[in-house]
Design a protein around this motif. Structure first.
Motif, PDB file in Angstrom:
ATOM      1  N   ASP A 158       0.866  -1.183   0.000  1.00  0.00           N
ATOM      2  CA  ASP A 158       0.000   0.000   0.000  1.00  0.00           C
ATOM      3  C   ASP A 158       0.903   1.234   0.000  1.00  0.00           C
ATOM      4  O   ASP A 158       1.633   1.483   0.960  1.00  0.00           O
ATOM      5  CB  ASP A 158      -0.897   0.000   1.244  1.00  0.00           C
ATOM      6  N   LEU A 159       0.870   1.986  -1.074  1.00  0.00           N
ATOM      7  CA  LEU A 159       1.740   3.151  -1.210  1.00  0.00           C
ATOM      8  C   LEU A 159       1.176   4.400  -0.540  1.00  0.00           C
ATOM      9  O   LEU A 159       1.787   5.463  -0.592  1.00  0.00           O
ATOM     10  CB  LEU A 159       2.034   3.419  -2.688  1.00  0.00           C
ATOM     11  N   CYS A 160       0.016   4.298   0.069  1.00  0.00           N
ATOM     12  CA  CYS A 160      -0.626   5.396   0.811  1.00  0.00           C
ATOM     13  C   CYS A 160      -1.030   6.562  -0.079  1.00  0.00           C
ATOM     14  O   CYS A 160      -1.257   7.670   0.412  1.00  0.00           O
ATOM     15  CB  CYS A 160       0.285   5.909   1.937  1.00  0.00           C
ATOM     16  N   ASP A 161      -1.115   6.352  -1.374  1.00  0.00           N
ATOM     17  CA  ASP A 161      -1.424   7.455  -2.276  1.00  0.00           C
ATOM     18  C   ASP A 161      -2.838   8.000  -2.083  1.00  0.00           C
ATOM     19  O   ASP A 161      -3.054   9.209  -2.187  1.00  0.00           O
ATOM     20  CB  ASP A 161      -1.164   7.078  -3.735  1.00  0.00           C
ATOM     21  N   GLY A 162      -3.792   7.138  -1.750  1.00  0.00           N
ATOM     22  CA  GLY A 162      -5.158   7.618  -1.495  1.00  0.00           C
ATOM     23  C   GLY A 162      -5.226   8.489  -0.255  1.00  0.00           C
ATOM     24  O   GLY A 162      -5.886   9.542  -0.252  1.00  0.00           O
ATOM     25  N   ILE A 163      -4.533   8.072   0.796  1.00  0.00           N
ATOM     26  CA  ILE A 163      -4.504   8.844   2.050  1.00  0.00           C
ATOM     27  C   ILE A 163      -3.783  10.174   1.831  1.00  0.00           C
ATOM     28  O   ILE A 163      -4.209  11.221   2.321  1.00  0.00           O
ATOM     29  CB  ILE A 163      -3.846   8.030   3.178  1.00  0.00           C
ATOM     30  N   LEU A 164      -2.696  10.135   1.069  1.00  0.00           N
ATOM     31  CA  LEU A 164      -1.956  11.367   0.773  1.00  0.00           C
ATOM     32  C   LEU A 164      -2.814  12.328  -0.049  1.00  0.00           C
ATOM     33  O   LEU A 164      -2.821  13.533   0.206  1.00  0.00           O
ATOM     34  CB  LEU A 164      -0.651  11.037   0.041  1.00  0.00           C
ATOM     35  N   ARG A 165      -3.556  11.781  -0.998  1.00  0.00           N
ATOM     36  CA  ARG A 165      -4.457  12.611  -1.812  1.00  0.00           C
ATOM     37  C   ARG A 165      -5.489  13.298  -0.907  1.00  0.00           C
ATOM     38  O   ARG A 165      -5.767  14.487  -1.047  1.00  0.00           O
ATOM     39  CB  ARG A 165      -5.128  11.737  -2.872  1.00  0.00           C
ATOM     40  N   ASN A 166      -6.049  12.539   0.060  1.00  0.00           N
ATOM     41  CA  ASN A 166      -7.016  13.122   1.004  1.00  0.00           C
ATOM     42  C   ASN A 166      -6.380  14.211   1.857  1.00  0.00           C
ATOM     43  O   ASN A 166      -7.010  15.234   2.148  1.00  0.00           O
ATOM     44  CB  ASN A 166      -7.611  12.046   1.902  1.00  0.00           C
ATOM     45  N   LEU A 167      -5.119  13.985   2.281  1.00  0.00           N
ATOM     46  CA  LEU A 167      -4.415  14.994   3.073  1.00  0.00           C
ATOM     47  C   LEU A 167      -4.230  16.274   2.267  1.00  0.00           C
ATOM     48  O   LEU A 167      -4.504  17.380   2.756  1.00  0.00           O
ATOM     49  CB  LEU A 167      -3.058  14.454   3.550  1.00  0.00           C
ATOM     50  N   PHE A 168      -3.783  16.154   1.009  1.00  0.00           N
ATOM     51  CA  PHE A 168      -3.608  17.342   0.172  1.00  0.00           C
ATOM     52  C   PHE A 168      -4.932  18.044  -0.091  1.00  0.00           C
ATOM     53  O   PHE A 168      -5.003  19.273  -0.089  1.00  0.00           O
ATOM     54  CB  PHE A 168      -2.920  16.998  -1.152  1.00  0.00           C
ATOM     55  N   LEU A 169      -5.980  17.262  -0.290  1.00  0.00           N
ATOM     56  CA  LEU A 169      -7.302  17.849  -0.509  1.00  0.00           C
ATOM     57  C   LEU A 169      -7.745  18.628   0.727  1.00  0.00           C
ATOM     58  O   LEU A 169      -8.245  19.759   0.619  1.00  0.00           O
ATOM     59  CB  LEU A 169      -8.318  16.755  -0.851  1.00  0.00           C
ATOM     60  N   CYS A 170      -7.537  18.034   1.904  1.00  0.00           N
ATOM     61  CA  CYS A 170      -7.888  18.709   3.157  1.00  0.00           C
ATOM     62  C   CYS A 170      -7.115  20.020   3.295  1.00  0.00           C
ATOM     63  O   CYS A 170      -7.672  21.051   3.651  1.00  0.00           O
ATOM     64  CB  CYS A 170      -7.609  17.787   4.342  1.00  0.00           C
ATOM     65  N   LEU A 171      -5.816  19.973   3.010  1.00  0.00           N
ATOM     66  CA  LEU A 171      -4.991  21.185   3.115  1.00  0.00           C
ATOM     67  C   LEU A 171      -5.417  22.229   2.087  1.00  0.00           C
ATOM     68  O   LEU A 171      -5.387  23.429   2.370  1.00  0.00           O
ATOM     69  CB  LEU A 171      -3.514  20.835   2.949  1.00  0.00           C
ATOM     70  N   GLN A 172      -5.826  21.767   0.919  1.00  0.00           N
ATOM     71  CA  GLN A 172      -6.276  22.703  -0.119  1.00  0.00           C
ATOM     72  C   GLN A 172      -7.580  23.387   0.299  1.00  0.00           C
ATOM     73  O   GLN A 172      -7.745  24.589   0.118  1.00  0.00           O
ATOM     74  CB  GLN A 172      -6.467  21.934  -1.422  1.00  0.00           C
TER      75      GLN A 172
END
Length: 168
Positions: free
Chosen positions: A34-48
């Motif tokens: 699991d490369l955590c890309d979905g979780i990272l995408r959610n983190l960036f979306l939250c920060l945006q």
């Protein structure tokens, strides 16, 4: 009264950085992780959306947990892969790989010395990244050598030429 800790982006720099995966063994090492890309995408979306970290605490915690688990698995797979290469490669190719990893270690050590002169956050980031890469490369080198040693131990020892004695 308990103080609440607010996590920020720099909190993701706790522990070693994510390992670099050499291209020649990437497909084997990354398979099924699991490369955590979905979780990272959610983190960036939250920060945006929210623009500041205090409103993205859950996403930061989830990403940090996922990244730690991922990096631990990747390091184990990297070392296992180098060990298997040491066991299965012809000796001359394995020795070439040892030389390649040793020169990479030397280069990283030199870069680490240069980074020690860089001040502030940029210096910290460089040293943090280089230290992680240096540690990972040393462990890969050690695993490769252990694989080569196993191969040497498993080879039959030839004790000179066999002589035939004929008595007439």
């Amino acid at each position: 009264m308990m103080e609440e800790t607010i996590l920020v982006g720099e909190d993701l720099m706790m522990g070693p950085p994510s390992p670099l995966i050499p291209q020649e063994i990437a497909s084997h090492v990354l398979e099924g992780v699991d490369l955590c890309d979905g979780i990272l995408r959610n983190l960036f979306l939250c920060l945006q959306i929210n623009d500041i970290e205090p409103f993205c605490q859950d996403e930061i915690v989830l990403y940090r947990q996922c990244a730690e688990k991922r990096d631990k698995e990747l390091r184990k797979r990297l070392q296992d892969s180098e060990y298997k290469l040491g066991v299965s490669m012809p000796l001359d190719e394995a020795n070439e790989r040892v030389v390649q990893l040793e020169s990479e270690v030397t280069s990283l050590e030199r870069r680490m010395i240069l980074a020690s002169g860089v001040e502030g956050m940029e210096g910290f980031r460089q040293r943090w990244s280089l230290h992680g890469r240096l540690t990972d490369t040393n462990k890969r080198l050690e695993s490769l050598k252990q694989g080569m040693e196993k191969t040497k131990k498993d080879e039959p020892v030839t004790g000179g030429t066999t002589k035939k004695w004929w008595f007439w």
